[in-house]
Scaffold this motif. Structure first.
Motif, PDB file in Angstrom:
ATOM      1  N   ILE A 227      -8.968   2.575  -2.224  1.00  0.00           N
ATOM      2  CA  ILE A 227      -8.255   1.917  -1.122  1.00  0.00           C
ATOM      3  C   ILE A 227      -7.630   2.979  -0.226  1.00  0.00           C
ATOM      4  CG2 ILE A 227      -6.317   0.408  -0.528  1.00  0.00           C
ATOM      5  CD1 ILE A 227      -6.783  -1.089  -3.100  1.00  0.00           C
TER       6      ILE A 227
ATOM      7  N   GLN B  12      -8.063  -8.465  -3.316  1.00  0.00           N
ATOM      8  CA  GLN B  12      -8.466  -8.573  -1.917  1.00  0.00           C
ATOM      9  C   GLN B  12      -8.476 -10.017  -1.420  1.00  0.00           C
ATOM     10  OE1 GLN B  12      -9.065  -5.907   0.213  1.00  0.00           O
ATOM     11  NE2 GLN B  12      -8.120  -4.877  -1.520  1.00  0.00           N
TER      12      GLN B  12
ATOM     13  N   GLY C  75      -5.172   1.615 -10.586  1.00  0.00           N
ATOM     14  CA  GLY C  75      -4.603   0.356 -10.139  1.00  0.00           C
ATOM     15  C   GLY C  75      -5.588  -0.347  -9.229  1.00  0.00           C
ATOM     16  N   ALA C  76      -5.495  -1.662  -9.172  1.00  0.00           N
ATOM     17  CA  ALA C  76      -6.356  -2.437  -8.281  1.00  0.00           C
ATOM     18  C   ALA C  76      -5.497  -3.390  -7.474  1.00  0.00           C
ATOM     19  CB  ALA C  76      -7.389  -3.205  -9.088  1.00  0.00           C
ATOM     20  N   LEU C  77      -5.888  -3.618  -6.230  1.00  0.00           N
ATOM     21  CA  LEU C  77      -5.152  -4.540  -5.376  1.00  0.00           C
ATOM     22  C   LEU C  77      -6.079  -5.714  -5.071  1.00  0.00           C
ATOM     23  CD1 LEU C  77      -2.681  -5.145  -3.598  1.00  0.00           C
ATOM     24  CD2 LEU C  77      -3.651  -3.665  -1.861  1.00  0.00           C
TER      25      LEU C  77
ATOM     26  N   GLU D  47       0.838  -1.211   0.000  1.00  0.00           N
ATOM     27  CA  GLU D  47       0.000   0.000   0.000  1.00  0.00           C
ATOM     28  C   GLU D  47       0.866   1.252   0.000  1.00  0.00           C
ATOM     29  OE1 GLU D  47      -2.832  -0.588   3.135  1.00  0.00           O
ATOM     30  OE2 GLU D  47      -4.038  -1.963   1.913  1.00  0.00           O
TER      31      GLU D  47
ATOM     32  N   GLN E 207      -9.262 -13.107  -6.605  1.00  0.00           N
ATOM     33  CA  GLN E 207      -8.979 -11.917  -7.406  1.00  0.00           C
ATOM     34  C   GLN E 207      -7.534 -11.959  -7.904  1.00  0.00           C
ATOM     35  OE1 GLN E 207     -10.031  -8.305  -5.365  1.00  0.00           O
ATOM     36  NE2 GLN E 207     -12.207  -8.648  -5.661  1.00  0.00           N
TER      37      GLN E 207
ATOM     38  N   THR F 238     -11.893  -3.301   3.263  1.00  0.00           N
ATOM     39  CA  THR F 238     -12.219  -3.761   1.914  1.00  0.00           C
ATOM     40  C   THR F 238     -13.610  -3.281   1.530  1.00  0.00           C
ATOM     41  OG1 THR F 238     -10.863  -5.730   2.228  1.00  0.00           O
ATOM     42  CG2 THR F 238     -12.440  -5.773   0.413  1.00  0.00           C
TER      43      THR F 238
ATOM     44  N   THR G 293     -11.057  -3.633  -5.948  1.00  0.00           N
ATOM     45  CA  THR G 293     -10.914  -2.356  -5.244  1.00  0.00           C
ATOM     46  C   THR G 293      -9.761  -1.597  -5.878  1.00  0.00           C
ATOM     47  OG1 THR G 293      -9.512  -3.503  -3.665  1.00  0.00           O
ATOM     48  CG2 THR G 293     -11.800  -3.205  -3.048  1.00  0.00           C
TER      49      THR G 293
ATOM     50  N   GLU H 129     -19.018 -10.430   0.103  1.00  0.00           N
ATOM     51  CA  GLU H 129     -18.489  -9.536  -0.925  1.00  0.00           C
ATOM     52  C   GLU H 129     -19.573  -9.214  -1.943  1.00  0.00           C
ATOM     53  OE1 GLU H 129     -14.278  -9.503  -3.371  1.00  0.00           O
ATOM     54  OE2 GLU H 129     -15.099 -11.408  -2.697  1.00  0.00           O
TER      55      GLU H 129
END
Lengths: 503, 251
Positions: free
Chosen positions: B193, A349, A345-347, A330, A353, B74, B188, B40
Motif C-alpha cells: 500500500i 479495501q 498488516g493488511a488494510l 494510512e 474484506q 488498490t 493488500t 478485483e
C-alpha cells in the motif's frame, strides 16, 4: 452434557470459591404442578407461547456452550409486560423460582435453570416501539434481537451502541441485564451510559416504570443502574429506551501482526494518538487463537500471507469522511511500520474484506467450541500484565490435546483466556490446574474475575475475588429488598451465604 | 507480455443504496465506493500470471472521474506495475469505455486484456465483448479458470455457462472477462500500500485518445423495484387452487 458432581465434591468446590460446582436444589421453592401450567396458559392468552414438551424444552434448559443444563418442565414466552407481571406475581405467591431468559447466549450459565426453575423467555417480546431519527433514541421491548435492531437502525442512519459476536441471537434485554460489553465499548461506552430508561417487572409482579427517554435526568437515585448488569436477579427488564449513535459512513479495518505483547500495547497507544476520535475497536488475538479459528471455521481466511507471528491485532475506525479517515489510517500504519512495530498488516479495501477480517476475530469463540471442551475465563487486568496470565497458564497445563489461547478487547484491558481441550470432556485435573490460580492471580493484580461475561452460575461463589466484603453485603441487602423470596434467577451471581433464606 | 486490466469504481457491494428523489439515478453521496468485485478478480488473476512468470507487466486502467485514482491505487497495491487514469465523466457507456481501452491497448502493446465480466452498478456485461469486437481479438468470457500456454501464444479458458462449464482454447492476443470462482483476491498488505501511494498514475483524457465521450444512451428514469408482498399461508388445497386461478392467474 450435565455437570454432575457428588454432594461432598460440590460443597468442597463451593467452599473454596471455585466454579464448576452445582448447588443442591433449594427446597423452599415449590415444584411446578399442572395447575401452575394451566395458570400460565391462561395468563398468556392467545398471543404468548408455552412450552412443556421435553424436546422443545431442551433449547431453554441448555446453554450455548453446552456446559450447563437444567431440568425445567415449563418455559413461558409472554408477549407483553402485563403478561410478565401476571406470571411473576403468581410465581412469587407460589414461591416458584424463575429464570429470565433472552437469547440464551450467555457464557457463565446465568441464563438456564440449575434445577426446575420456570423459564420466562422474552423471545416473543420483540417489538420496536419507536425511533426518533433526530435524537437517536430507540424504544423497544426487551426481546428484540441485537442484529435486527442494528439492521432497523441502519436504514435510519444510526447504529446500536454495542456489538458482539452473538448479535444474531442475543436479545437486547439480556444484553442490558448482563451489561454486555463487546467490541465497540471502546468507542460508545457501556450500557450504563447508553440506556436512558428501563421498564422492569419486579419479583412480586410490580411493574417499575423507569422508562424515560431523557438524555439528562438528575432526580434522585438512578435506580435503572441497579438492573443493568444484575443478570436478572433483581427484576426482569421488559422494555427500554436506548441512545443510539449516528451510523458511521466510513469504516476502515486493518489487520496487523507483531512480534510481542509489548508491541501490541505500543500499537494501541499509537492508535489512540493518531486515530483518536475515529478509533472504534482495538482487538488482539494470539497466534493460537488465529490457528484455532482457521482450523475450525469454514470460509475464514488469514488476511495476512504469513501466519507465524505471535500476535495479531484488528484496528477499526468509524467516521463520517472516507478520505479523511483513510488518510489518518494510512498515516498511522506508516508510523507504526517505521517504528518497527509491525511484522505485516493488511488494510481492507472494501466492506467484504472488512467483514472477513472481523470474522477471523469473532470466529475464535465458536472455533474453540468446535475444537472440543472449553474452559472459558474473562478477566480485566492492568494492560502490561494482560498476556502474562496466558503464558503462565500455558506453563501450568500439559501440551498434547490442550491449547491455551488468549484474545480480547485489549483497548478495554479485557482478556478472554480460553483453555481448549480437544479431548472434549471436563477433566478435574485440568480444572484444578486452572482454578483457583486464575482467580488468585487476577485478585493479586486487583483485576476483575469477570470483565464482561458476568458471574452467572459459574462464578456465583467467586465475587469476593474482586469485590470487598462490605460491597457484597450491601448487594445482598439490595437483593433481599427487591426479591425477598429469592425467586429471581436463584443460585446465581451472589454467594449463597449472602442471599436471603426463607419463603 | 503485457496484460491490461480494466478496473471500475462502483458503489461498495455491501452498501445500502437509495434512488434519488428525482429518479434520475442512485444516490451516491456519502456512500462507500470500492473496486468492482469482478475487476478485483481480474487484477488478482493478472498479478498471479505475472508471479508465474507468464507475463512481465500488469497495467491497470480506469476510465472516469478523479476518484478512480483510489481504485487504481488498490490495483497497484495488489501488484499492478503501472496505473493509467483516463479522465472521463461519471456514467460512461460500455461502448465509450471499450473504445478507450482499444486505444490503450494500441499504445501499450498489451497482448491480453482482463476485465470483470460485468460491473455491479449497471450489470451491463458488454465492455469485454465490445472491446474484443473492436480489436478483432478472440474473447473468453465468464472465466472460472485461465491456463496460459508456456509459449504465451494461447490460453485454455474454462467458462461458467448456464449448462455447466465450457472449455475454450483461444489464441493470444485475447480478451478475457472474469467470473466469481476464478480466484479469491488477496488482501493488500501495508508495504505494498505504501509503495502504491508513491507510484505516479499516468493521466490521459478521452480527447487525447480521440474518443468521443457523448453517449448514445440517455437514462430516462431509475426507480426502486416494487416491494415484495409478504407470503400468504393458505388453509386448504381448495384455497390454493382458487388463489392460483384468480389472483396469480397461472392456471
Amino acid at each position: 452434557m450435565l455437570l454432575r458432581r457428588t454432594a461432598p465434591g460440590v460443597v468442597g468446590r463451593l467452599a473454596r470459591g471455585l466454579s464448576g460446582g452445582r448447588p443442591p436444589r433449594d427446597d423452599k421453592f415449590a415444584r411446578v404442578t399442572q395447575e401452575d401450567v394451566q395458570y400460565f396458559r391462561e395468563a398468556l392468552g392467545a398471543g404468548g407461547r408455552l412450552v412443556t414438551d421435553r424436546e422443545g424444552l431442551q433449547a431453554f434448559n441448555r446453554d450455548w456452550l453446552g456446559n450447563f443444563e437444567g431440568a425445567t418442565s415449563v418455559a413461558v414466552c409472554p408477549t407483553s409486560t402485563q403478561q410478565v407481571s401476571k406470571v411473576l406475581s403468581y410465581c412469587n405467591e407460589r414461591c416458584l423460582a424463575v429464570v429470565p431468559q433472552g437469547g440464551n447466549t450467555g457464557l457463565v450459565g446465568g441464563s438456564v435453570p440449575v434445577h426446575d426453575e420456570v423459564v420466562l423467555s422474552t423471545s416473543a417480546m420483540d417489538n420496536i416501539i419507536s425511533f426518533d431519527e433526530v435524537s437517536g433514541i430507540l424504544n423497544c421491548q426487551s426481546g428484540c434481537i441485537l442484529q435486527a435492531l442494528d439492521t432497523y437502525l441502519a436504514e435510519r442512519g444510526h447504529t446500536m451502541p454495542l456489538d458482539l459476536g452473538a448479535k444474531g441471537s442475543c436479545q437486547i434485554g439480556g444484553n442490558v441485564s448482563t451489561n454486555a460489553g463487546g467490541v465497540r465499548l471502546l468507542r460508545y461506552g457501556s450500557l450504563h451510559g447508553s440506556v436512558l430508561g428501563l421498564e422492569v417487572v419486579l419479583a412480586n409482579g410490580e411493574v417499575l416504570d423507569l422508562w424515560q427517554s431523557l438524555r439528562k435526568d438528575n432526580t434522585g437515585y438512578d435506580l435503572k443502574q441497579l438492573f443493568i448488569g444484575a443478570e436478572g436477579t433483581l427484576g426482569i427488564v421488559t422494555g427500554m429506551s436506548l441512545l443510539c449513535p449516528a451510523r458511521p459512513t466510513s469504516v476502515q479495518v486493518s489487520f496487523l501482526s507483531c512480534k510481542s505483547f509489548p508491541d501490541v500495547l505500543h500499537i494501541f497507544r499509537l492508535a489512540k494518538q493518531h486515530l483518536g476520535e475515529v478509533l472504534s475497536a482495538v482487538e488482539f488475538l494470539d497466534r493460537e487463537s488465529l490457528v484455532t479459528a482457521l482450523e475450525h471455521m469454514p470460509g475464514i481466511r488469514n488476511p495476512l500471507p504469513d501466519g507465524t507471528s505471535p500476535f495479531y491485532m484488528l484496528v477499526e475506525t468509524s467516521g463520517s469522511s472516507e478520505t479523511h479517515d483513510k488518510n489518518k489510517v494510512e498515516e498511522f500504519l506508516a508510523e507504526v511500520m517505521s517504528a518497527g512495530l509491525l511484522v505485516d498488516g493488511a488494510l481492507a479495501q472494501d466492506t467484504s474484506q472488512a467483514s472477513n477480517m472481523w470474522r477471523v476475530r469473532e470466529g475464535v469463540t465458536e472455533a474453540l467450541v468446535r475444537r472440543g471442551k472449553v474452559y472459558k475465563y474473562d478477566v480485566s487486568l492492568p494492560l502490561a500484565e494482560m498476556y502474562a496470565l496466558v503464558e503462565e497458564m500455558r506453563e501450568r497445563l500439559p501440551g498434547d490435546s490442550i491449547r491455551v489461547v488468549g484474545y480480547g478487547h485489549v483497548g478495554d484491558g479485557n482478556l478472554h483466556l480460553n483453555i481448549s481441550d480437544a479431548r472434549g470432556k471436563e477433566r478435574q485435573e485440568v480444572r484444578e490446574a486452572i482454578e483457583p490460580f486464575v482467580y488468585e492471580w487476577t485478585r493479586e493484580r486487583r483485576g476483575s474475575i469477570s470483565a464482561e461475561h458476568g458471574l452467572g452460575l459459574m462464578k456465583a461463589e467467586c465475587i469476593r475475588y474482586s469485590k470487598p466484603e462490605a460491597a457484597v453485603r450491601i448487594m445482598g441487602a439490595v437483593k433481599k429488598m427487591l426479591d425477598p423470596k429469592g425467586i429471581l434467577n436463584p443460585y446465581k451471581v451472589l454467594p449463597r451465604d449472602v442471599v436471603h433464606e426463607g419463603c | 507480455m503485457k496484460i491490461l486490466v480494466a478496473v471500475k469504481r462502483v458503489i461498495d457491494y455491501n452498501a445500502r443504496i437509495r434512488v434519488k428523489a428525482d429518479k434520475t439515478g442512485v444516490d451516491t453521496t456519502g456512500v462507500r465506493m470500492s473496486m468492482n468485485p469482478f475487476c478485483e478478480i481480474a487484477v488478482e488473476e493478472s498479478v498471479r500470471l505475472k508471479e508465474k512468470k507468464l507475463a512481465e507487466e500488469v497495467i491497470a486502467v480506469s476510465v472516469g472521474p478523479k476518484q478512480c485514482q483510489d481504485t487504481l491505487r488498490t490495483a497497484l497495491a495488489m501488484g499492478a506495475d503501472r496505473a493509467v487514469h483516463v479522465q472521463g465523466g461519471e456514467s460512461l457507456q460500455p461502448l465509450s469505455v471499450a473504445q478507450v481501452l482499444k486505444q490503450i491497448v494500441n499504445k501499450t502493446e498489451a497482448r491480453m486484456v482482463m476485465l470483470g465480466k460485468q460491473a455491479i452498478d449497471d450489470d451491463c456485461n458488454q465492455t469485454g465483448q465490445i472491446l474484443a469486437g473492436l480489436l478483432n481479438w478472440p474473447q473468453a468470457t465468464f472465466a472460472s479458470q485461465v491456463v496460459l500456454s508456456e509459449d504465451r501464444k494461447s490460453a485454455s479458458v474454462t467458462r461458467e455457462v448456464d449448462g455447466g462449464l465450457q472449455r475454450l482454447r483461444i489464441s493470444l492476443p485475447a480478451v478475457v472477462t472474469t467470473d466469481l470462482r476464478l480466484n479469491e483476491p488477496r488482501y493488500t498488505t501495508l508495504p505494498n500500500i505504501m509503495k502504491a501511494k508513491r507510484k505516479a498514475i499516468e493521466q490521459w483524457s478521452m480527447s487525447d485518445l480521440g474518443v468521443d465521450e457523448a453517449s448514445a444512451v440517455e437514462t430516462l428514469q431509475v426507480q426502486e423495484p416494487p416491494k415484495k408482498a409478504g407470503g400468504v399461508m393458505v388453509k386448504s388445497v381448495a384455497e390454493l387452487v382458487a388463489k392460483l386461478r384468480n389472483e396469480a392467474k397461472v392456471i
